[in-house]
Design an enzyme around this catalytic site. Structure first.
Site, PDB file in Angstrom:
ATOM      1  N   LYS A  80      15.083  77.067  31.536  1.00 57.88           N
ATOM      2  CA  LYS A  80      15.074  76.071  32.613  1.00 57.88           C
ATOM      3  C   LYS A  80      13.964  75.058  32.324  1.00 57.88           C
ATOM      4  O   LYS A  80      12.865  75.448  31.917  1.00 57.88           O
ATOM      5  CB  LYS A  80      14.816  76.788  33.942  1.00 57.88           C
ATOM      6  CG  LYS A  80      14.948  75.920  35.177  1.00 57.88           C
ATOM      7  CD  LYS A  80      14.734  76.772  36.442  1.00 57.88           C
ATOM      8  CE  LYS A  80      15.035  75.998  37.710  1.00 57.88           C
ATOM      9  NZ  LYS A  80      14.904  76.821  38.933  1.00 57.88           N
ATOM     10  N   SER A 155      18.701  76.204  42.263  1.00 54.69           N
ATOM     11  CA  SER A 155      18.335  75.110  41.408  1.00 54.69           C
ATOM     12  C   SER A 155      18.456  75.396  39.918  1.00 54.69           C
ATOM     13  O   SER A 155      18.435  74.453  39.120  1.00 54.69           O
ATOM     14  CB  SER A 155      16.894  74.699  41.716  1.00 54.69           C
ATOM     15  OG  SER A 155      16.008  75.741  41.323  1.00 54.69           O
ATOM     16  N   SER A 179      17.292  80.435  43.917  1.00 53.99           N
ATOM     17  CA  SER A 179      17.614  79.520  42.822  1.00 53.99           C
ATOM     18  C   SER A 179      18.132  80.163  41.531  1.00 53.99           C
ATOM     19  O   SER A 179      18.605  79.458  40.642  1.00 53.99           O
ATOM     20  CB  SER A 179      16.394  78.672  42.471  1.00 53.99           C
ATOM     21  OG  SER A 179      16.246  77.635  43.407  1.00 53.99           O
TER      22      SER A 179
END
Lengths: 470, 100
Positions: A80, A155, A179
Protein backbone atom coordinates in the site's frame (compact mmCIF):
# COMPACT_ATOMS: atom_id res chain seq x y z
CA UNK A 1 3.76 -16.93 -21.16
CA UNK A 2 2.35 -19.42 -18.62
CA UNK A 3 -0.53 -18.11 -16.53
CA UNK A 4 0.52 -17.93 -12.91
CA UNK A 5 -2.29 -15.65 -11.82
CA UNK A 6 -4.05 -18.31 -9.73
CA UNK A 7 -1.01 -19.51 -7.79
CA UNK A 8 -1.06 -19.17 -4.00
CA UNK A 9 2.08 -18.33 -2.02
CA UNK A 10 2.03 -21.84 -0.54
CA UNK A 11 2.09 -23.39 -4.04
CA UNK A 12 4.48 -20.88 -5.63
CA UNK A 13 6.93 -21.11 -2.77
CA UNK A 14 7.22 -24.90 -3.10
CA UNK A 15 7.80 -24.56 -6.86
CA UNK A 16 10.43 -21.84 -6.41
CA UNK A 17 12.33 -23.60 -3.64
CA UNK A 18 12.33 -26.92 -5.53
CA UNK A 19 13.71 -25.04 -8.56
CA UNK A 20 10.63 -26.03 -10.64
CA UNK A 21 9.71 -22.38 -11.12
CA UNK A 22 12.07 -19.44 -11.28
CA UNK A 23 11.24 -16.45 -9.08
CA UNK A 24 12.12 -14.35 -12.14
CA UNK A 25 9.50 -16.08 -14.28
CA UNK A 26 6.79 -15.54 -11.66
CA UNK A 27 7.80 -11.94 -11.00
CA UNK A 28 7.88 -11.06 -14.70
CA UNK A 29 4.42 -12.59 -15.10
CA UNK A 30 3.02 -10.53 -12.20
CA UNK A 31 4.66 -7.31 -13.42
CA UNK A 32 3.28 -7.97 -16.91
CA UNK A 33 -0.19 -8.51 -15.52
CA UNK A 34 0.01 -5.47 -13.24
CA UNK A 35 1.00 -3.25 -16.16
CA UNK A 36 -1.64 -4.68 -18.49
CA UNK A 37 -4.51 -4.48 -16.00
CA UNK A 38 -3.58 -1.13 -14.50
CA UNK A 39 -5.33 0.84 -17.25
CA UNK A 40 -8.59 -0.89 -16.33
CA UNK A 41 -8.22 -1.39 -12.58
CA UNK A 42 -5.81 1.37 -11.49
CA UNK A 43 -4.59 -0.74 -8.59
CA UNK A 44 -0.99 0.53 -8.66
CA UNK A 45 0.31 4.08 -8.29
CA UNK A 46 3.91 3.00 -8.96
CA UNK A 47 5.11 -0.26 -10.51
CA UNK A 48 8.62 -1.23 -9.35
CA UNK A 49 9.73 -3.35 -12.28
CA UNK A 50 13.48 -2.94 -11.94
CA UNK A 51 13.62 -3.52 -8.18
CA UNK A 52 11.36 -6.57 -8.40
CA UNK A 53 13.32 -8.17 -11.25
CA UNK A 54 16.65 -7.62 -9.47
CA UNK A 55 15.30 -9.18 -6.30
CA UNK A 56 13.91 -12.18 -8.21
CA UNK A 57 17.29 -12.78 -9.88
CA UNK A 58 18.96 -12.65 -6.48
CA UNK A 59 16.51 -15.20 -5.05
CA UNK A 60 17.04 -17.58 -7.97
CA UNK A 61 20.79 -17.33 -7.49
CA UNK A 62 20.60 -18.01 -3.74
CA UNK A 63 18.32 -21.00 -4.31
CA UNK A 64 20.64 -22.34 -7.02
CA UNK A 65 23.41 -22.11 -4.41
CA UNK A 66 21.37 -24.23 -2.01
CA UNK A 67 20.52 -21.42 0.41
CA UNK A 68 17.57 -22.06 2.74
CA UNK A 69 15.00 -19.29 2.25
CA UNK A 70 11.85 -17.96 3.88
CA UNK A 71 8.66 -19.22 2.14
CA UNK A 72 8.07 -15.62 0.96
CA UNK A 73 11.36 -15.51 -0.98
CA UNK A 74 10.73 -14.57 -4.59
CA UNK A 75 7.01 -13.97 -3.97
CA UNK A 76 5.63 -10.91 -5.80
CA UNK A 77 3.77 -8.65 -3.40
CA UNK A 78 2.13 -5.24 -3.46
CA UNK A 79 2.68 -2.57 -0.80
CA UNK A 80 0.00 0.00 0.00
CA UNK A 81 1.41 3.41 -0.93
CA UNK A 82 1.19 4.47 2.71
CA UNK A 83 4.27 2.42 3.69
CA UNK A 84 7.62 4.19 3.46
CA UNK A 85 9.85 2.44 0.95
CA UNK A 86 13.45 3.56 0.71
CA UNK A 87 14.18 5.15 -2.68
CA UNK A 88 10.67 4.32 -3.95
CA UNK A 89 8.16 7.17 -4.20
CA UNK A 90 5.50 7.04 -1.46
CA UNK A 91 2.43 9.23 -2.05
CA UNK A 92 -0.22 8.19 0.52
CA UNK A 93 -2.57 8.56 -2.49
CA UNK A 94 -2.27 12.34 -2.17
CA UNK A 95 -0.89 14.99 -4.51
CA UNK A 96 0.67 16.55 -1.42
CA UNK A 97 3.26 13.74 -1.38
CA UNK A 98 3.38 13.27 -5.15
CA UNK A 99 7.19 13.66 -5.24
CA UNK A 100 8.11 12.27 -1.82
CA UNK A 101 10.85 9.62 -1.86
CA UNK A 102 11.47 8.19 1.63
CA UNK A 103 15.04 7.71 2.82
CA UNK A 104 14.16 4.70 4.97
CA UNK A 105 11.95 1.60 4.94
CA UNK A 106 8.97 0.97 7.22
CA UNK A 107 9.82 -1.86 9.64
CA UNK A 108 7.32 -4.23 7.96
CA UNK A 109 8.85 -3.47 4.55
CA UNK A 110 12.31 -4.05 6.01
CA UNK A 111 11.20 -7.45 7.37
CA UNK A 112 9.63 -8.41 4.03
CA UNK A 113 12.80 -7.38 2.19
CA UNK A 114 14.79 -9.52 4.60
CA UNK A 115 12.55 -12.42 3.60
CA UNK A 116 13.42 -11.54 -0.02
CA UNK A 117 9.97 -10.75 -1.38
CA UNK A 118 9.72 -9.08 -4.79
CA UNK A 119 7.86 -5.77 -4.48
CA UNK A 120 5.72 -5.44 -7.63
CA UNK A 121 4.64 -1.93 -6.77
CA UNK A 122 2.97 0.58 -4.52
CA UNK A 123 -0.79 0.10 -4.49
CA UNK A 124 -3.49 2.73 -4.82
CA UNK A 125 -5.57 3.85 -1.83
CA UNK A 126 -7.98 6.46 -0.61
CA UNK A 127 -5.69 9.44 0.07
CA UNK A 128 -4.18 9.18 3.59
CA UNK A 129 -6.25 5.97 3.98
CA UNK A 130 -9.40 8.09 4.38
CA UNK A 131 -12.23 6.22 2.74
CA UNK A 132 -14.26 3.08 2.37
CA UNK A 133 -14.43 2.86 -1.40
CA UNK A 134 -11.05 3.65 -2.96
CA UNK A 135 -12.57 6.70 -4.66
CA UNK A 136 -10.74 9.31 -2.56
CA UNK A 137 -7.39 8.70 -4.26
CA UNK A 138 -5.84 11.74 -5.95
CA UNK A 139 -4.53 9.23 -8.51
CA UNK A 140 -8.01 8.12 -9.61
CA UNK A 141 -10.32 5.43 -8.25
CA UNK A 142 -9.50 1.72 -8.30
CA UNK A 143 -12.10 -0.58 -9.81
CA UNK A 144 -13.47 -3.88 -8.57
CA UNK A 145 -12.23 -6.70 -10.82
CA UNK A 146 -15.47 -8.64 -10.22
CA UNK A 147 -17.50 -5.76 -11.67
CA UNK A 148 -15.71 -2.75 -13.15
CA UNK A 149 -18.65 -0.43 -12.46
CA UNK A 150 -18.31 -1.03 -8.71
CA UNK A 151 -15.90 0.02 -5.98
CA UNK A 152 -13.33 -2.43 -4.58
CA UNK A 153 -13.74 -1.10 -1.04
CA UNK A 154 -11.17 1.02 0.77
CA UNK A 155 -8.96 2.28 1.87
CA UNK A 156 -6.55 -0.55 0.94
CA UNK A 157 -8.29 -0.66 -2.45
CA UNK A 158 -5.29 -1.31 -4.70
CA UNK A 159 -3.91 -3.96 -2.35
CA UNK A 160 -7.11 -6.02 -2.47
CA UNK A 161 -7.43 -5.59 -6.23
CA UNK A 162 -3.81 -6.48 -6.99
CA UNK A 163 -4.21 -9.80 -5.13
CA UNK A 164 -7.68 -10.51 -6.45
CA UNK A 165 -6.64 -9.84 -10.04
CA UNK A 166 -3.46 -11.94 -9.82
CA UNK A 167 -0.92 -9.09 -10.14
CA UNK A 168 0.56 -10.00 -6.77
CA UNK A 169 0.27 -12.97 -4.42
CA UNK A 170 -0.10 -10.82 -1.31
CA UNK A 171 -0.32 -7.15 -0.50
CA UNK A 172 0.30 -5.09 2.61
CA UNK A 173 -2.46 -2.82 3.89
CA UNK A 174 -3.47 -0.76 6.89
CA UNK A 175 -6.70 -1.03 8.84
CA UNK A 176 -7.90 1.81 11.07
CA UNK A 177 -11.66 1.18 10.88
CA UNK A 178 -11.99 -1.58 8.29
CA UNK A 179 -9.57 -0.56 5.55
CA UNK A 180 -8.23 -4.10 5.03
CA UNK A 181 -11.34 -6.12 5.85
CA UNK A 182 -13.76 -4.16 3.67
CA UNK A 183 -11.78 -4.31 0.40
CA UNK A 184 -10.85 -7.94 1.11
CA UNK A 185 -14.54 -8.75 1.45
CA UNK A 186 -15.51 -6.78 -1.68
CA UNK A 187 -12.81 -8.52 -3.76
CA UNK A 188 -13.07 -12.17 -2.54
CA UNK A 189 -9.69 -12.26 -0.79
CA UNK A 190 -8.51 -12.85 2.78
CA UNK A 191 -7.62 -9.83 4.91
CA UNK A 192 -6.22 -9.62 8.43
CA UNK A 193 -6.46 -6.75 10.86
CA UNK A 194 -4.13 -8.01 13.58
CA UNK A 195 -4.35 -7.11 17.26
CA UNK A 196 -3.36 -3.48 17.93
CA UNK A 197 0.38 -3.62 18.55
CA UNK A 198 1.03 -7.03 16.94
CA UNK A 199 2.79 -5.57 13.88
CA UNK A 200 5.07 -2.54 13.93
CA UNK A 201 3.70 0.67 12.43
CA UNK A 202 7.05 2.39 12.17
CA UNK A 203 7.43 4.06 8.80
CA UNK A 204 3.76 3.77 7.86
CA UNK A 205 2.14 7.17 7.38
CA UNK A 206 -0.02 7.61 10.48
CA UNK A 207 -3.76 8.11 10.27
CA UNK A 208 -5.30 7.63 13.74
CA UNK A 209 -2.65 6.42 16.14
CA UNK A 210 -4.82 4.72 18.76
CA UNK A 211 -6.49 2.64 16.02
CA UNK A 212 -4.00 2.07 13.18
CA UNK A 213 -3.04 -1.58 12.52
CA UNK A 214 -0.73 -2.99 9.87
CA UNK A 215 -2.08 -6.08 8.14
CA UNK A 216 -2.21 -7.74 4.77
CA UNK A 217 -4.32 -9.33 2.08
CA UNK A 218 -3.80 -12.76 0.49
CA UNK A 219 -5.72 -15.29 -1.59
CA UNK A 220 -5.89 -17.92 1.14
CA UNK A 221 -5.86 -18.18 4.93
CA UNK A 222 -2.65 -20.22 4.90
CA UNK A 223 -0.88 -17.57 2.81
CA UNK A 224 -2.08 -14.94 5.24
CA UNK A 225 -0.42 -16.77 8.14
CA UNK A 226 2.83 -17.01 6.14
CA UNK A 227 2.96 -13.22 5.80
CA UNK A 228 2.17 -12.58 9.49
CA UNK A 229 5.06 -14.90 10.36
CA UNK A 230 7.33 -12.29 8.76
CA UNK A 231 5.68 -9.04 9.87
CA UNK A 232 4.69 -9.77 13.50
CA UNK A 233 6.99 -8.99 16.39
CA UNK A 234 8.49 -6.39 18.67
CA UNK A 235 10.08 -3.26 17.21
CA UNK A 236 12.27 -0.82 19.10
CA UNK A 237 11.05 1.91 16.73
CA UNK A 238 7.37 1.57 17.69
CA UNK A 239 6.54 1.90 21.38
CA UNK A 240 2.95 0.75 20.81
CA UNK A 241 4.22 -2.56 19.45
CA UNK A 242 3.94 -5.40 21.96
CA UNK A 243 6.89 -7.31 23.40
CA UNK A 244 4.69 -10.40 23.58
CA UNK A 245 6.28 -13.12 21.46
CA UNK A 246 4.74 -13.79 18.06
CA UNK A 247 3.81 -17.32 16.98
CA UNK A 248 4.43 -19.63 14.07
CA UNK A 249 0.99 -18.90 12.64
CA UNK A 250 0.97 -21.81 10.16
CA UNK A 251 1.69 -24.39 12.86
CA UNK A 252 -1.46 -26.36 13.80
CA UNK A 253 -3.49 -24.37 11.25
CA UNK A 254 -5.18 -27.66 10.23
CA UNK A 255 -6.41 -28.18 13.79
CA UNK A 256 -10.10 -29.09 13.93
CA UNK A 257 -12.70 -26.60 15.12
CA UNK A 258 -14.44 -29.38 17.06
CA UNK A 259 -15.73 -28.12 20.40
CA UNK A 260 -14.85 -24.51 19.62
CA UNK A 261 -17.48 -22.00 20.71
CA UNK A 262 -18.54 -19.48 18.08
CA UNK A 263 -20.62 -16.50 19.17
CA UNK A 264 -23.18 -14.89 16.85
CA UNK A 265 -23.82 -11.30 18.03
CA UNK A 266 -27.48 -10.45 17.45
CA UNK A 267 -26.74 -6.73 16.92
CA UNK A 268 -24.79 -7.58 13.74
CA UNK A 269 -27.64 -9.48 12.13
CA UNK A 270 -30.39 -6.88 12.30
CA UNK A 271 -31.75 -4.72 9.49
CA UNK A 272 -29.55 -5.30 6.49
CA UNK A 273 -29.48 -7.19 3.19
CA UNK A 274 -31.02 -10.58 4.02
CA UNK A 275 -29.08 -12.23 1.21
CA UNK A 276 -25.76 -11.27 2.84
CA UNK A 277 -27.09 -12.34 6.22
CA UNK A 278 -28.10 -15.75 4.87
CA UNK A 279 -24.67 -16.36 3.31
CA UNK A 280 -22.99 -15.66 6.64
CA UNK A 281 -25.36 -17.88 8.55
CA UNK A 282 -24.72 -20.65 6.00
CA UNK A 283 -21.01 -20.30 6.70
CA UNK A 284 -21.70 -20.59 10.41
CA UNK A 285 -23.72 -23.78 9.75
CA UNK A 286 -20.77 -25.22 7.87
CA UNK A 287 -18.56 -24.64 10.90
CA UNK A 288 -21.23 -26.20 13.11
CA UNK A 289 -21.14 -29.29 10.91
CA UNK A 290 -17.39 -29.43 11.47
CA UNK A 291 -18.04 -29.66 15.20
CA UNK A 292 -18.09 -26.05 16.41
CA UNK A 293 -20.73 -25.02 18.94
CA UNK A 294 -22.80 -21.97 18.01
CA UNK A 295 -24.05 -19.57 20.67
CA UNK A 296 -26.18 -16.46 20.45
CA UNK A 297 -24.50 -13.52 22.13
CA UNK A 298 -25.02 -9.79 22.54
CA UNK A 299 -22.64 -6.84 22.19
CA UNK A 300 -25.01 -4.15 23.48
CA UNK A 301 -22.93 -1.04 22.66
CA UNK A 302 -22.56 -1.95 18.97
CA UNK A 303 -24.86 0.86 17.79
CA UNK A 304 -22.45 3.46 19.20
CA UNK A 305 -19.47 2.12 17.24
CA UNK A 306 -19.55 4.44 14.23
CA UNK A 307 -20.28 7.57 16.31
CA UNK A 308 -17.40 6.77 18.67
CA UNK A 309 -15.10 6.00 15.78
CA UNK A 310 -15.97 9.21 13.91
CA UNK A 311 -14.93 11.27 16.92
CA UNK A 312 -11.70 9.48 17.80
CA UNK A 313 -10.46 8.92 14.26
CA UNK A 314 -10.81 12.48 12.82
CA UNK A 315 -9.41 13.94 16.07
CA UNK A 316 -6.27 11.83 15.71
CA UNK A 317 -6.18 12.46 11.95
CA UNK A 318 -6.14 16.23 12.51
CA UNK A 319 -3.25 15.85 14.89
CA UNK A 320 -1.24 13.46 12.69
CA UNK A 321 -1.74 15.55 9.55
CA UNK A 322 -0.58 18.69 11.35
CA UNK A 323 3.00 17.66 10.52
CA UNK A 324 2.54 18.32 6.79
CA UNK A 325 3.86 21.85 6.58
CA UNK A 326 5.66 21.71 3.22
CA UNK A 327 8.98 22.58 4.87
CA UNK A 328 10.74 19.25 5.39
CA UNK A 329 9.02 17.23 2.67
CA UNK A 330 5.87 17.28 0.58
CA UNK A 331 3.83 20.20 -0.69
CA UNK A 332 1.83 22.77 1.26
CA UNK A 333 -1.43 22.22 3.11
CA UNK A 334 -3.76 23.50 0.39
CA UNK A 335 -2.85 20.32 -1.50
CA UNK A 336 -4.93 18.18 0.85
CA UNK A 337 -7.97 16.71 -0.93
CA UNK A 338 -11.52 17.32 0.32
CA UNK A 339 -11.86 14.22 2.50
CA UNK A 340 -8.61 14.99 4.37
CA UNK A 341 -9.71 18.61 4.79
CA UNK A 342 -13.12 17.51 6.05
CA UNK A 343 -11.56 15.20 8.64
CA UNK A 344 -8.97 17.76 9.71
CA UNK A 345 -11.73 20.34 10.26
CA UNK A 346 -13.95 17.89 12.15
CA UNK A 347 -11.06 16.62 14.28
CA UNK A 348 -9.71 20.09 15.04
CA UNK A 349 -13.21 21.08 16.14
CA UNK A 350 -13.71 18.04 18.42
CA UNK A 351 -10.30 18.59 20.01
CA UNK A 352 -10.63 22.37 20.35
CA UNK A 353 -10.80 24.15 23.66
CA UNK A 354 -14.18 23.67 25.32
CA UNK A 355 -15.15 20.67 23.18
CA UNK A 356 -12.49 18.08 24.11
CA UNK A 357 -14.42 16.64 27.08
CA UNK A 358 -17.72 16.49 25.21
CA UNK A 359 -16.28 14.70 22.21
CA UNK A 360 -12.87 13.00 22.45
CA UNK A 361 -12.94 12.17 26.15
CA UNK A 362 -16.56 11.04 25.95
CA UNK A 363 -15.71 8.82 22.96
CA UNK A 364 -12.75 7.27 24.79
CA UNK A 365 -15.13 6.38 27.64
CA UNK A 366 -17.71 4.82 25.33
CA UNK A 367 -14.82 2.99 23.72
CA UNK A 368 -14.19 1.38 27.12
CA UNK A 369 -17.81 0.19 27.21
CA UNK A 370 -17.51 -1.26 23.70
CA UNK A 371 -14.32 -3.05 24.69
CA UNK A 372 -15.92 -4.36 27.89
CA UNK A 373 -18.69 -5.94 25.76
CA UNK A 374 -16.05 -7.90 23.88
CA UNK A 375 -14.04 -8.84 26.97
CA UNK A 376 -17.21 -10.21 28.60
CA UNK A 377 -18.28 -12.15 25.53
CA UNK A 378 -14.85 -13.76 25.17
CA UNK A 379 -15.32 -15.30 28.61
CA UNK A 380 -18.13 -17.35 27.05
CA UNK A 381 -17.08 -17.96 23.44
CA UNK A 382 -13.77 -18.47 21.62
CA UNK A 383 -14.50 -16.40 18.51
CA UNK A 384 -17.25 -14.21 17.08
CA UNK A 385 -18.53 -14.40 13.50
CA UNK A 386 -20.27 -11.45 11.88
CA UNK A 387 -20.53 -9.70 8.49
CA UNK A 388 -17.86 -7.34 7.13
CA UNK A 389 -20.19 -5.02 5.23
CA UNK A 390 -23.93 -4.35 5.37
CA UNK A 391 -24.00 -4.02 1.56
CA UNK A 392 -22.50 -5.56 -1.56
CA UNK A 393 -19.76 -3.58 -3.37
CA UNK A 394 -21.57 -0.38 -4.40
CA UNK A 395 -21.42 1.56 -7.67
CA UNK A 396 -18.63 4.10 -8.22
CA UNK A 397 -19.95 7.55 -7.40
CA UNK A 398 -22.92 6.27 -5.40
CA UNK A 399 -21.83 7.65 -2.01
CA UNK A 400 -19.20 10.29 -2.81
CA UNK A 401 -21.37 13.31 -2.10
CA UNK A 402 -22.74 11.98 1.19
CA UNK A 403 -19.88 11.46 3.68
CA UNK A 404 -22.15 10.19 6.46
CA UNK A 405 -23.48 7.37 4.26
CA UNK A 406 -19.89 6.50 3.31
CA UNK A 407 -18.90 6.46 6.99
CA UNK A 408 -21.75 4.08 7.78
CA UNK A 409 -20.19 1.49 5.43
CA UNK A 410 -17.82 0.84 8.36
CA UNK A 411 -20.60 -0.09 10.76
CA UNK A 412 -19.53 -3.74 11.26
CA UNK A 413 -15.77 -3.18 11.16
CA UNK A 414 -15.11 -0.21 13.47
CA UNK A 415 -15.86 -2.12 16.68
CA UNK A 416 -12.89 -4.50 16.31
CA UNK A 417 -10.75 -1.42 15.63
CA UNK A 418 -12.03 0.41 18.69
CA UNK A 419 -11.49 -2.65 20.90
CA UNK A 420 -8.07 -3.50 19.47
CA UNK A 421 -8.92 -7.17 18.93
CA UNK A 422 -7.87 -9.06 15.79
CA UNK A 423 -10.28 -9.77 12.97
CA UNK A 424 -9.86 -11.97 9.91
CA UNK A 425 -12.04 -11.27 6.85
CA UNK A 426 -12.67 -14.47 4.89
CA UNK A 427 -14.65 -14.88 1.64
CA UNK A 428 -17.96 -16.69 2.24
CA UNK A 429 -19.68 -16.75 -1.13
CA UNK A 430 -21.24 -14.68 -3.87
CA UNK A 431 -24.51 -12.95 -4.60
CA UNK A 432 -24.67 -12.97 -8.37
CA UNK A 433 -21.08 -12.20 -9.33
CA UNK A 434 -20.38 -10.05 -6.26
CA UNK A 435 -18.32 -11.39 -3.37
CA UNK A 436 -19.34 -11.41 0.30
CA UNK A 437 -17.01 -11.75 3.27
CA UNK A 438 -17.37 -12.52 6.95
CA UNK A 439 -15.30 -11.52 9.96
CA UNK A 440 -13.86 -13.99 12.44
CA UNK A 441 -13.01 -11.94 15.53
CA UNK A 442 -11.11 -13.19 18.58
CA UNK A 443 -9.61 -11.91 21.83
CA UNK A 444 -6.30 -9.94 21.91
CA UNK A 445 -3.45 -11.82 20.21
CA UNK A 446 -5.62 -14.75 19.05
CA UNK A 447 -4.51 -14.56 15.40
CA UNK A 448 -3.53 -18.22 15.44
CA UNK A 449 -7.03 -19.30 16.45
CA UNK A 450 -8.60 -17.05 13.78
CA UNK A 451 -6.44 -18.74 11.15
CA UNK A 452 -7.53 -22.21 12.36
CA UNK A 453 -11.20 -21.30 12.03
CA UNK A 454 -10.72 -19.55 8.69
CA UNK A 455 -8.64 -22.44 7.35
CA UNK A 456 -11.20 -25.09 8.38
CA UNK A 457 -13.94 -23.12 6.62
CA UNK A 458 -11.85 -22.45 3.52
CA UNK A 459 -11.04 -26.15 3.09
CA UNK A 460 -14.77 -26.84 2.83
CA UNK A 461 -15.61 -24.03 0.44
CA UNK A 462 -12.57 -22.89 -1.58
CA UNK A 463 -14.22 -19.61 -2.56
CA UNK A 464 -10.80 -18.21 -3.45
CA UNK A 465 -10.79 -20.38 -6.55
CA UNK A 466 -13.54 -18.25 -8.06
CA UNK A 467 -11.42 -15.56 -9.69
CA UNK A 468 -12.67 -12.49 -11.58
CA UNK A 469 -13.10 -12.74 -15.36
CA UNK A 470 -10.65 -10.11 -16.52
CA UNK B 1 -41.95 18.54 20.43
CA UNK B 2 -39.07 20.88 19.85
CA UNK B 3 -37.12 20.15 16.69
CA UNK B 4 -33.69 18.68 17.43
CA UNK B 5 -31.12 21.45 17.11
CA UNK B 6 -28.17 20.72 14.87
CA UNK B 7 -24.78 21.46 16.48
CA UNK B 8 -22.99 24.49 15.05
CA UNK B 9 -19.43 24.52 13.84
CA UNK B 10 -17.55 27.79 13.26
CA UNK B 11 -15.75 26.87 10.06
CA UNK B 12 -13.67 30.05 9.81
CA UNK B 13 -12.32 29.69 13.31
CA UNK B 14 -11.60 25.96 12.96
CA UNK B 15 -9.94 26.30 9.55
CA UNK B 16 -7.63 28.93 11.05
CA UNK B 17 -6.82 26.65 14.00
CA UNK B 18 -6.08 23.78 11.62
CA UNK B 19 -4.10 26.01 9.27
CA UNK B 20 -6.21 24.77 6.35
CA UNK B 21 -7.21 27.45 3.85
CA UNK B 22 -10.72 26.75 2.51
CA UNK B 23 -12.58 28.28 -0.41
CA UNK B 24 -16.03 29.80 0.12
CA UNK B 25 -17.63 26.85 -1.62
CA UNK B 26 -15.72 24.35 0.52
CA UNK B 27 -16.82 26.16 3.66
CA UNK B 28 -20.47 26.00 2.66
CA UNK B 29 -20.35 22.30 1.73
CA UNK B 30 -18.35 21.25 4.80
CA UNK B 31 -20.61 23.22 7.10
CA UNK B 32 -23.65 21.25 5.90
CA UNK B 33 -21.90 17.87 5.80
CA UNK B 34 -20.27 18.30 9.19
CA UNK B 35 -23.57 19.31 10.76
CA UNK B 36 -24.93 15.93 9.68
CA UNK B 37 -21.92 14.13 11.10
CA UNK B 38 -22.01 16.07 14.39
CA UNK B 39 -25.68 15.38 14.69
CA UNK B 40 -25.02 11.68 14.18
CA UNK B 41 -22.20 11.51 16.72
CA UNK B 42 -24.28 13.36 19.30
CA UNK B 43 -26.05 10.04 19.93
CA UNK B 44 -23.26 9.32 22.44
CA UNK B 45 -24.75 11.95 24.74
CA UNK B 46 -27.42 9.46 25.74
CA UNK B 47 -24.92 7.09 27.40
CA UNK B 48 -24.05 7.51 31.07
CA UNK B 49 -20.24 7.43 31.29
CA UNK B 50 -19.73 9.21 34.62
CA UNK B 51 -18.01 6.30 36.31
CA UNK B 52 -16.18 5.03 33.22
CA UNK B 53 -12.41 5.24 32.88
CA UNK B 54 -11.43 6.44 29.37
CA UNK B 55 -9.30 4.10 27.25
CA UNK B 56 -5.57 4.80 27.30
CA UNK B 57 -3.53 2.21 25.41
CA UNK B 58 -5.97 -0.40 24.21
CA UNK B 59 -4.00 -3.53 25.21
CA UNK B 60 -2.63 -1.80 28.34
CA UNK B 61 1.02 -1.36 27.42
CA UNK B 62 2.67 1.07 29.81
CA UNK B 63 5.90 3.04 29.89
CA UNK B 64 7.67 1.50 26.93
CA UNK B 65 11.12 3.06 27.03
CA UNK B 66 14.39 2.32 25.34
CA UNK B 67 17.83 2.63 26.81
CA UNK B 68 19.04 6.22 26.57
CA UNK B 69 21.91 5.51 24.20
CA UNK B 70 22.69 7.25 20.93
CA UNK B 71 22.30 5.08 17.84
CA UNK B 72 22.87 5.66 14.12
CA UNK B 73 20.25 7.93 12.60
CA UNK B 74 19.51 9.73 9.32
CA UNK B 75 22.42 11.65 7.84
CA UNK B 76 22.01 15.39 7.32
CA UNK B 77 21.91 14.84 3.55
CA UNK B 78 19.15 12.26 3.86
CA UNK B 79 17.15 14.41 6.24
CA UNK B 80 17.24 17.29 3.76
CA UNK B 81 16.69 15.19 0.67
CA UNK B 82 12.95 15.90 0.31
CA UNK B 83 12.99 19.51 1.46
CA UNK B 84 11.68 21.96 -1.15
CA UNK B 85 14.13 24.67 -0.01
CA UNK B 86 17.45 24.27 1.79
CA UNK B 87 20.27 26.67 2.65
CA UNK B 88 23.77 25.65 3.77
CA UNK B 89 22.58 22.29 5.07
CA UNK B 90 19.47 23.67 6.78
CA UNK B 91 15.77 23.70 6.00
CA UNK B 92 14.86 27.09 4.63
CA UNK B 93 11.60 28.68 5.75
CA UNK B 94 9.92 31.98 5.05
CA UNK B 95 10.78 34.65 7.57
CA UNK B 96 8.24 34.96 10.34
CA UNK B 97 9.28 38.37 11.70
CA UNK B 98 10.10 40.35 8.62
CA UNK B 99 10.40 44.11 8.49
CA UNK B 100 7.91 45.61 6.08
Amino acid sequence: MTDFSNLTIHEASKLIQSKTLKALELTEACIGRAKKLNQQLNSFITICEEEAINRAKKVDKLIANGQKMNPLAGIPIGIKDLFSTKDIRTTAGSKLLENYVPVYDATSVYSLNNANVCIVGKTNLDAWAHGSSGENSDFGPTRNPHDLSRVPGGSSSGSAVSVSSGSSLAAMGTDTGGSIRLPASFCNVVGLKPTYGRVSRYGVIAMASSLDCIGHITKTVYDNALVLNVTAGEDGFDSTCTAQKSDDYTKDIEKSVKGLKIGIPKEYFENFDWKIKNLILEAVKKLEKLGAKIEDISLPHTEYGVATYYIIQPSEVSSNLARYDGIRFGKTREQFGSEAKRRIILGTYTLSSGYYDAYYLKAMKVRRLIRNDFVDVFKKVDVIICPVSPTLPFKLGEKVSDPLQMYLADIFTVTASLTGVPSLAVPCGFIGDLPVGMQIIGPDFSEKLLYQVGYAYEQETNWYKKTPKI
Amino acid sequence: MKKKQKPEIDIDYVSKLANIPLSGKEKAVFEEQLKDVLNYISKLNGIDTDSIEPIGHITNLQNVLREDKPAPSLSQDDALKNAPKTYNGFFEVDAIFEEQ
